[in-house]
Design a protein around this motif. Structure first.
Motif, short mmCIF file in Angstrom:
data_model
loop_
_atom_site.label_atom_id
_atom_site.label_comp_id
_atom_site.label_asym_id
_atom_site.label_seq_id
_atom_site.Cartn_x
_atom_site.Cartn_y
_atom_site.Cartn_z
N UNK B 185 -9.47 -5.04 -0.16
CA UNK B 185 -8.45 -5.87 -0.78
C UNK B 185 -8.13 -5.41 -2.19
N UNK B 186 -9.21 -5.05 -2.90
CA UNK B 186 -9.04 -4.70 -4.32
C UNK B 186 -8.13 -3.49 -4.48
N UNK B 187 -8.14 -2.57 -3.52
CA UNK B 187 -7.29 -1.39 -3.64
C UNK B 187 -5.82 -1.80 -3.60
N UNK B 189 -4.72 -4.72 -4.32
CA UNK B 189 -4.46 -5.52 -5.53
C UNK B 189 -4.26 -4.61 -6.74
N UNK B 190 -5.05 -3.54 -6.80
CA UNK B 190 -4.88 -2.60 -7.91
C UNK B 190 -3.48 -2.01 -7.89
N UNK B 191 -2.99 -1.72 -6.69
CA UNK B 191 -1.64 -1.16 -6.58
C UNK B 191 -0.60 -2.18 -7.03
N UNK B 192 -0.83 -3.44 -6.70
CA UNK B 192 0.12 -4.47 -7.16
C UNK B 192 0.14 -4.53 -8.67
N UNK B 193 -1.06 -4.44 -9.28
CA UNK B 193 -1.12 -4.53 -10.73
C UNK B 193 -0.50 -3.28 -11.37
N UNK B 194 -0.55 -2.17 -10.64
CA UNK B 194 0.08 -0.95 -11.13
C UNK B 194 1.60 -1.02 -11.01
N UNK B 201 4.54 0.03 -1.75
CA UNK B 201 3.09 -0.09 -1.69
C UNK B 201 2.59 0.25 -0.29
N UNK B 205 0.13 3.38 -0.21
CA UNK B 205 -1.28 2.98 -0.17
C UNK B 205 -1.72 2.62 1.26
N UNK B 209 -3.90 5.09 4.09
CA UNK B 209 -5.27 4.67 4.38
C UNK B 209 -5.46 4.33 5.85
#
Ligand SMILES: Nc1ncnc2c1ncn2[C@@H]1O[C@H](COP(=O)(O)OP(=O)(O)OP(=O)(O)O)[C@@H](O)[C@H]1O
Ligand SMILES: [Mg+2]
Lengths: 354, 293
Positions: B185-187, B189-194, B201, B205, B209
């Motif tokens: 999930x964090x990956x 989420x990191x893309x969203x924050x980027x 996305x 991403x 994957x």
């Protein structure tokens, strides 16, 4: 770089209230460290600011702009996750460049910025590697690099050092502090580690079951903890607590364990909890007699753990310089001018009235 | 922790393996051997005698324009079925991966078609698309679309592709969903924050994957479309109109069972078998290397 303001922030997951009422305001460039027991809502608070969760109530303002309803992609915040959350299929360079490409920077500008950030973090030789070819510490740096390269309005850190070994943690802690100062980016930093909390934060926010227990500078939190929860949370080993009652017009505490401890100034209250840090107890003072459970030599200091004789519930830890030989019982003195007084019922700090 | 039980002697292992070995022998190696043998001989029409002809049957096959047409048709069919069923399954999986209410029901319903026999799914499609009795088929004709897959080859192809893809969506869905759920999930989420939004996305991403899952499913779907669609196609169009939906498996059946050209049909089977072996070998090598690294 921006200010951050949280107003009346609440968050519930279904029927469970996780954050009850958070009001907070950070000045530009400030670093606020959030600490608290596991499950008290630290990550939830960070995720609300990030936009990864929606608040049940309240407003979030960054640099004067209300972002409460915005998607994370529109908030211009960078977050460093506990397990780094690097993009596994991209090289270190691409991990850092990802956010810049989305912003539509030119190729040359992206290369320049990534290389600049990489130089700052000592990542120059790793730019072509994939995350799985990096050590934990290197991944941590890449995660930092990905955050700083974008020059965001706000940094969020969710226990970024908890997966590193002790030595690396100390090193990265100093590095994060240095970088944050240098870049001057307003930051929220969540941690379990109280040394991190004390050393990194301009201010500390201690969360207790979703409510702020205290918001102050680290020294203030250490010297004047707002309640017994904060007092037990900051300082190592933990502060000792002894039940008692205010007597002599509030100028002394009659401990249930026996002795009368005179205080400076006079306080208003009835039943109280006397808080005294292990380093403010001395061996051979004669206030309390301890039956010793355990002696832990730490090198230059020694911890003596014991119980007040005849009162098995009053566990006491004493920190003394030097070495202590094996003993069955010790007598302990209280440095009364370092004692903290908390209300016996609410646990709130009671200060002397002027 | 070692939980293996070690049996001594030879007899017990052999006894335990025997049923499976016998099944494999009688239902696979024996008929496969027969097919290879009969592809190398030619028999007279009454099965009285035979002559060994070597690779003549294969030479005939690959110089037959009808056979080459069938190969092209099969490739197109496989691509269409795989793309359609994987595309739809991926879309559904993306939605199921989000936390929506009633997700459990949604997933269960999506998995049902997989349990339906191929011929039955073909019958379901007939109920919908038959120009005279099908719901959609009648509606189309009523509204000025000349829908009749028994006359129009393109329409027939469309129908067999849809019916075949429909049945495979469930299978692909399960794998895509599992693949999506294994992305941390964090990956995302990191893309969203980027700053990455929805479609971008997904492309940069999520989809990369999912690559191992996608590759696995491509192989499975191609094999399915090439070999397991016999029931659906035969029940819907029997390969017609003309030869417009005649894929390789249908042709093997028509030439061998209906037209009794055992030599050619066997040679076609051997070609198909070689195809399966090749695809499987590629898959094993690629997947094997992946798990090692
Ligand atoms: N998506 C969710 N749905 C339901 N409950 C949740 C959800 N996320 C968090 N919680 C609950 O909210 C509470 C606070 O969680 P949070 O992750 O913020 O704690 P934390 O302070 O970060 O803890 P830790 O120090 O262990 O990371 C916990 O009781 C948790 O179970
Ligand atoms: Mg947390």
């Amino acid at each position: 770089m921006a200010t951050l303001e949280l107003q009346g922030l609440r968050k519930s997951f279904g029927a469970t209230q996780v954050l009850r009422q958070i009001d907070l305001s950070l000045v530009d460039g400030e670093m606020l460290v959030i600490v608290g027991a596991s499950g008290c809502g630290k990550s939830t608070l960070l995720r609300l600011v990030a936009g990864l969760e929606t608040p049940t109530e309240g407003r979030i303002t960054i640099g004067g702009r209300d972002v409460t309803a915005l998607d994370p992609s529109e908030r211009d915040i960078a977050m460093v996750f506990q397990n780094y959350a690097l993009y596994p299929h991209m090289s270190v360079f691409d991990n850092m460049a990802y956010g810049l490409r989305i912003r539509g920077l030119s190729r040359g500008e992206i290369t320049r910025k990534v290389e600049e950030a990489a130089a700052l973090l000592g990542l120059e030789s790793l730019l072509t590697r994939k995350p799985r070819q990096l050590s934990g510490g290197q991944r941590q740096r890449v995660a930092m690099g990905r955050a700083i390269v974008r020059d965001p309005k706000l940094f969020l850190f969710d226990e970024p050092l908890s997966n590193l070994d002790a030595k690396l943690r100390v090193q990265m802690r100093a590095e994060i502090r240095r970088l944050q100062r240098r870049l001057g980016v307003t930051s929220l930093y969540v941690t379990h580690d109280q040394v991190e909390a004390m050393t990194l934060g301009d201010r500390l926010l201690i969360l207790h079951e979703g409510t702020p227990a205290q918001l102050a500078t680290p020294m203030e939190v250490f010297e004047r903890p707002a309640d017994t929860y904060v007092a037990s949370f900051v300082g190592s080993p933990t502060m000792n607590f002894l039940a008692g009652r205010l007597v002599h017009d509030g100028t002394a505490v009659q401990l249930e364990a026996g002795p009368l401890i005179p205080l400076q100034g006079h306080r208003v209250g009835d039943t109280v909890t006397l808080g005294i840090r292990p380093e403010h107890l001395t061996l051979g003072g004669g206030d309390l007699t301890l039956a010793v459970d355990l002696i832990e030599p730490l090198g230059s200091e020694t911890l003596v753990h014991g119980r007040v004789v005849g009162r098995d519930d009053d566990a006491i830890t004493v920190k003394v310089p030097g070495v202590v030989g094996l003993v069955e019982t010790v007598s302990v003195g209280v440095q009364a001018d370092h004692a903290h007084v908390f209300d016996g019922v609410t646990g709130k700090r009671i200060d002397p009235v002027k | 922790m070692d939980r293996r039980t070690v049996f001594n002697g030879r007899l017990l292992p052999v006894m335990l393996l025997l049923p499976q070995l016998l099944l494999t022998f009688f239902f696979f190696y024996w008929p496969a051997g027969e097919a290879v043998w009969s592809s190398l001989i030619t028999q007279d029409a009454f099965g009285q005698g035979w002559v060994f002809v070597g690779v003549d049957n294969f030479v005939d096959l690959f110089t037959d324009p009808l056979y080459l047409d069938s190969i092209v048709r099969t490739v197109l069919f496989c691509v269409a079925v795989s793309v359609l069923s994987m595309g739809i399954a991926l879309g559904l999986a993306v939605f199921a991966d989000r936390s929506i209410s009633g997700r459990g029901v949604y997933r269960t319903l999506l998995i049902w078609p997989y349990a339906i026999a191929p011929a039955m799914s073909a019958v379901l499609f007939l109920f919908v698309l038959n120009p005279r009795v099908g719901l959609l088929g009648r509606w189309l004709n009523h509204h000025g679309v000349a829908w009749d897959y028994t006359l129009n080859g393109a329409q027939a192809m469309l129908m067999v592709v849809s019916a075949s893809a429909w049945k495979q969506v469930s299978y692909n869905f399960i794998f895509f969903l599992a693949g999506l759920q294994s992305i941390p999930r964090a990956v995302t989420e990191a893309a969203r924050m980027d700053g990455a939004k929805g479609w971008h996305r997904f492309l940069t991403i999520t989809f990369p994957l999912l690559a191992p899952t996608t590759f696995f499913l491509v192989v499975v779907n191609v094999v399915y479309a090439a070999f397991d669609t016999f029931g659906a196609i035969y029940a819907l169009t029997q390969g017609g109109p003309g030869k417009d939906t005649e894929t390789l498996v249908i042709k093997v059946f028509r030439d061998g069972v209906i037209n009794q050209d055992i030599g050619s049909s066997s040679a076609q089977s051997v070609v198909l078998m070689a195809g399966v072996i090749a695809i499987t070998a590629v898959q094993f090598r690629f997947m094997g290397r992946r798990t090692v690294s």
